[in-house]
Scaffold this motif. Structure first.
Motif, mmCIF file in Angstrom:
data_model
loop_
_atom_site.group_PDB
_atom_site.id
_atom_site.type_symbol
_atom_site.label_atom_id
_atom_site.label_comp_id
_atom_site.label_asym_id
_atom_site.label_seq_id
_atom_site.Cartn_x
_atom_site.Cartn_y
_atom_site.Cartn_z
ATOM 1 N N LEU A 24 0.866 -1.177 0.000
ATOM 2 C CA LEU A 24 0.000 0.000 0.000
ATOM 3 C C LEU A 24 0.901 1.225 0.000
ATOM 4 C CD1 LEU A 24 -2.666 -1.006 2.692
ATOM 5 C CD2 LEU A 24 -3.109 -0.663 0.256
ATOM 6 N N ALA B 242 -2.586 5.509 1.025
ATOM 7 C CA ALA B 242 -3.626 4.494 1.188
ATOM 8 C C ALA B 242 -3.584 3.887 2.588
ATOM 9 C CB ALA B 242 -3.467 3.400 0.135
ATOM 10 N N LYS C 297 -8.736 -8.545 -4.282
ATOM 11 C CA LYS C 297 -8.691 -7.654 -3.114
ATOM 12 C C LYS C 297 -9.868 -6.693 -3.192
ATOM 13 C CE LYS C 297 -4.496 -6.705 -4.444
ATOM 14 N NZ LYS C 297 -4.277 -7.868 -5.323
ATOM 15 N N TYR D 56 -11.541 -2.922 -2.099
ATOM 16 C CA TYR D 56 -11.206 -1.553 -1.713
ATOM 17 C C TYR D 56 -12.489 -0.741 -1.584
ATOM 18 C CZ TYR D 56 -6.295 -2.277 -3.126
ATOM 19 O OH TYR D 56 -5.005 -2.718 -3.248
ATOM 20 N N GLN E 66 -2.606 1.409 -6.139
ATOM 21 C CA GLN E 66 -3.514 2.434 -5.630
ATOM 22 C C GLN E 66 -3.577 3.621 -6.577
ATOM 23 O OE1 GLN E 66 -1.069 0.998 -3.071
ATOM 24 N NE2 GLN E 66 -2.686 -0.507 -3.322
ATOM 25 N N VAL F 100 -8.310 5.938 -0.438
ATOM 26 C CA VAL F 100 -8.282 4.546 -0.892
ATOM 27 C C VAL F 100 -8.018 3.677 0.326
ATOM 28 C CG1 VAL F 100 -7.107 2.817 -2.303
ATOM 29 C CG2 VAL F 100 -7.468 5.129 -3.204
ATOM 30 N N ARG F 101 -8.913 2.731 0.565
ATOM 31 C CA ARG F 101 -8.798 1.875 1.749
ATOM 32 C C ARG F 101 -9.016 0.429 1.345
ATOM 33 N NH1 ARG F 101 -12.998 1.032 6.530
ATOM 34 N NH2 ARG F 101 -11.627 0.608 8.292
ATOM 35 N N ARG F 102 -8.046 -0.425 1.634
ATOM 36 C CA ARG F 102 -8.169 -1.845 1.321
ATOM 37 C C ARG F 102 -8.868 -2.545 2.482
ATOM 38 N NH1 ARG F 102 -2.685 -4.704 0.633
ATOM 39 N NH2 ARG F 102 -2.649 -3.718 -1.426
ATOM 40 N N ASP G 8 -7.592 -8.483 1.561
ATOM 41 C CA ASP G 8 -6.497 -8.929 0.702
ATOM 42 C C ASP G 8 -6.511 -10.445 0.707
ATOM 43 O OD1 ASP G 8 -4.223 -9.516 -0.691
ATOM 44 O OD2 ASP G 8 -2.881 -8.242 0.474
#
Length: 331
Positions: free
Chosen positions: A97, A101, A126, A128, A232, A255-257, A260
């Protein structure tokens, strides 16, 4: 505690990376905390050896000296002599990341680093959440970038946005089939599509398996994206291109994961949990699930492609236009 604690550190775990923190700093912090915990364990008592020491004779009033056999500790293994028992750990980072992010970041400790390559070869998706802001464009697609254009957005509706998202998802699904190298007329292709394990057989541009709008409150909107082989920066560019398709402009504000592969936000350790006991428990808890998921996803034809370089192949910075993928895939 030292060797026993080290034996329970081989495997994968997830940490939550906050925005503004570089992944290298996160890895170094985790390593520092693990070494601190390993070295804090009580060491075995120092060995004793017999030494003949010169001293007065017991019970004698004379000042005569004699050699007396005495058991004394040896300090050859004392921390002040040989230093800490553990000075470094091998910790690998999975799908990275960037600094702006946040979200789930998978780390591998010891032999767990090889499992990071297995995760890459499995081509897992993944998730997001991507925040967008209508009405302006910047040079780096981020809200705090250099402003290059301002536009109106009164004409933008949720229906128009969802129509564009449906087009994007359709083009990427076609590209996914092409990069999977499967014959759509076969039973194998049908079973893979139904079970959701259709994956590229090698490196590909960013592929989105799903995209939808979660919230729409102009000028702000929130997207949920399921993808693979992304960066990202490409997700921020996606927001920019969506703005252009809406006859307006848009920048990405966050942007946020959230997932994963088989690690989710529920598995991610917070900053206050980056310590030896918490990481050991996380690795041991995730081990059965990691083994089962990798066995399920690394089937025939999957996971056999080796990385093209000894670096991190999932961090490719090659440009990929989300809206133009279908035309390139057909070439």
């Amino acid at each position: 505690m030292g060797l026993a604690g080290l034996a329970r550190l081989h495997g994968l775990f997830a940490a939550y990376k906050p925005p503004g923190l570089k992944w290298k700093h996160l890895r170094d912090t985790v390593e520092l905390q693990l070494l601190k915990g390993l070295n804090a364990g009580k060491r075995p008592a120092s060995e004793h050896r017999v030494r003949f020491l010169l001293g007065p004779v017991e019970g004698s009033e004379e000042k005569e000296l004699t050699l007396t056999a005495t058991s004394v500790p040896t300090f050859i293994d004392h921390p002040l002599v040989c230093g800490p028992a553990f000075t470094s750990l091998k910790i690998g980072i999975g799908h990275r990341l960037d600094a702006q992010a946040s979200g789930v970041l998978v780390l591998g400790v010891g032999r767990g680093r090889s499992l990071l390559t297995d995760m890459y070869n499995a081509h897992l998706t993944k998730d997001y959440t991507v925040h967008g802001l209508l009405g302006k464009a910047t040079d780096d697609f981020c809200e705090d970038g250099r402003l290059v254009e301002k536009t109106t957005y009164d004409h933008v509706t949720r229906e128009k946005l969802e129509r564009i998202l449906a087009r994007i998802q359709g083009s990427h699904q076609k590209a996914l089939v092409m990069y999977s190298n499967v014959d759509l007329q076969t039973q194998e292709a049908y079973e893979m599509a139904v079970s959701g394990v259709m994956r590229p057989t090698n490196k590909s541009p960013m592929l989105m398996t799903g995209i939808r709008c979660l919230q729409f409150a102009p000028p702000e909107f929130l997207l949920e994206v399921q993808c693979m082989h992304e960066t990202q920066k490409q997700l921020r560019r996606l927001v920019h291109e969506i703005g252009l398709e809406l006859k307006s402009t848009a920048v990405c504000t966050q942007v946020r994961r959230t997932r994963d592969g088989f690690f989710t936000l529920d598995d991610a350790l917070l900053r206050t949990q980056w310590d030896l006991p918490s990481i050991q428990d996380a690795i041991q808890s995730a081990a059965p699930r990691v083994a089962a998921e990798l066995e399920k996803n690394l089937g025939p034809g999957l996971g056999t492609q080796q990385p093209s370089s000894p670096g991190w192949p999932w961090d490719s910075e090659e440009p990929s236009s989300a809206l133009g993928l279908e035309s390139r895939a057909g070439h």
